[in-house]
Design a protein around this motif. Sequence first.
Motif, PDB file in Angstrom:
ATOM      1  N   ASP A 118       0.860  -1.189   0.000  1.00  0.00           N
ATOM      2  CA  ASP A 118       0.000   0.000   0.000  1.00  0.00           C
ATOM      3  C   ASP A 118       0.900   1.244   0.000  1.00  0.00           C
ATOM      4  O   ASP A 118       1.422   1.645   1.036  1.00  0.00           O
ATOM      5  N   THR A 119       1.080   1.831  -1.172  1.00  0.00           N
ATOM      6  CA  THR A 119       2.019   2.953  -1.314  1.00  0.00           C
ATOM      7  C   THR A 119       1.611   4.137  -0.436  1.00  0.00           C
ATOM      8  O   THR A 119       2.409   4.637   0.360  1.00  0.00           O
ATOM      9  N   GLN A 120       0.364   4.601  -0.587  1.00  0.00           N
ATOM     10  CA  GLN A 120      -0.045   5.802   0.146  1.00  0.00           C
ATOM     11  C   GLN A 120      -0.098   5.559   1.638  1.00  0.00           C
ATOM     12  O   GLN A 120       0.301   6.412   2.437  1.00  0.00           O
ATOM     13  N   THR A 122       1.789   3.547   3.289  1.00  0.00           N
ATOM     14  CA  THR A 122       3.181   3.538   3.750  1.00  0.00           C
ATOM     15  C   THR A 122       3.702   4.966   3.904  1.00  0.00           C
ATOM     16  O   THR A 122       4.338   5.300   4.907  1.00  0.00           O
ATOM     17  N   ILE A 123       3.430   5.800   2.910  1.00  0.00           N
ATOM     18  CA  ILE A 123       3.880   7.205   2.968  1.00  0.00           C
ATOM     19  C   ILE A 123       3.309   7.880   4.219  1.00  0.00           C
ATOM     20  O   ILE A 123       4.036   8.516   4.998  1.00  0.00           O
ATOM     21  N   ASP A 124       1.998   7.741   4.402  1.00  0.00           N
ATOM     22  CA  ASP A 124       1.327   8.417   5.517  1.00  0.00           C
ATOM     23  C   ASP A 124       1.906   7.961   6.857  1.00  0.00           C
ATOM     24  O   ASP A 124       2.194   8.781   7.734  1.00  0.00           O
ATOM     25  N   ALA A 151       6.946   4.983  -2.467  1.00  0.00           N
ATOM     26  CA  ALA A 151       6.821   5.518  -1.098  1.00  0.00           C
ATOM     27  C   ALA A 151       8.181   5.982  -0.589  1.00  0.00           C
ATOM     28  O   ALA A 151       8.294   7.024   0.064  1.00  0.00           O
ATOM     29  N   LYS A 154       8.953   9.354  -2.121  1.00  0.00           N
ATOM     30  CA  LYS A 154       8.117  10.429  -1.586  1.00  0.00           C
ATOM     31  C   LYS A 154       8.525  10.816  -0.160  1.00  0.00           C
ATOM     32  O   LYS A 154       8.583  11.998   0.190  1.00  0.00           O
TER      33      LYS A 154
END
Length: 370
Positions: A118-120, A122-124, A151, A154
């Motif tokens: 889950d890219t987003q 992970t970023i969050d 991720a 970012k």
Amino acid sequence: MTGDPLADLSAQGVSLWLDDLSRQRLHSGNLKELIDTQHIVGVTTNPSIFQAALKDGASYQKQLDELAARGASVDDTVREVTTDDVRDACDLFTSIFEKSGHVDGRVSIEVDPRLAHDTQGTIDQALELAKIVDRPNVLIKIPATVAGLPAITKVLAEGVSVNVTLIFSLDRYKAVMEAYIEGLEQAKEAGHNIAEIHSVASFFVSRVDSEIDKRLQAINSPEARALEGEAAIANARLAFQAYEETFAGERWEALAAAGANKQRPLWASTGVKDPKYDDTRYVVELVAPGTVNTAPEKTIEAVADHGVIRGNTIDGTYGQASSVFSSLEALGIDLDDVFAVLETEGVQKFEQAWGELLESVQAELDKHKK
């Protein structure tokens, strides 16, 4: 050589990090002692390490009692407990962090392994963990899955230092270094001081031998037997060759001129899984300046006791390492499948450990609801 193998390792430019953390280590003074006597200059953690730490719940009981009384959820409890330990460890390493010019004295904390694809998400969570720990020497661990790569870029672009974990193959490692360079370029564009962004790429070692040896034993020919125990070190040495090639040339030089730091190769999974192998091999055979070796305490003790540091053991090995892989392919070992299996298993192991951690913490919280 000095007769102190760990000092010799440090003198060769290898940063030795402990692959473990617990509140008991912090409060008993054990971690401080390892820093003072065993040349430990950093710490890595992962879901399995925290799961093991919280099994010995005594050190955490007071905080768990308070969180239960507050009605904290299991996820919030785990986040608070683990980030508190990492923050305290960061503080313990502050002087090493300063003395090393912010290179060492690093402590890693990993995003929830359930976010590996889950890219987003992970970023969050990576950005949230960096904020919660709130220490300049923290590294946020992100797995090198396909979803993890953007991720990584970012999170670096936001000025956060990253430990990229679960790297097994050369192709994925090259993609990780590309993600790092892209992240630095974006961070520079956004006005961040890229001299303060650091990263390591955790290239897993012993698990490669475990998986390939199993396949070689199934073939059971003299040629196959001769290759047992050869793959992991060859793979890591070829990774170092790729590192040397990547952090050179015009694109990198432009970033270096702005103060960028190379993403150091970190040898992970360096505890020997098969007792027939020398228990220091994944340390002593992977010595080169500008690398990190993160090892369990048992492996560090073995190196201190009988490790032989022979200087740089990577330089000049690339031809021989390539021939190991040619020989494996000639025997029909499907390397792409090996690395895919290892990544899948790696994510699953961390997910399982995380699940067990949540269960044990939930059980503690439930005791207080009765």
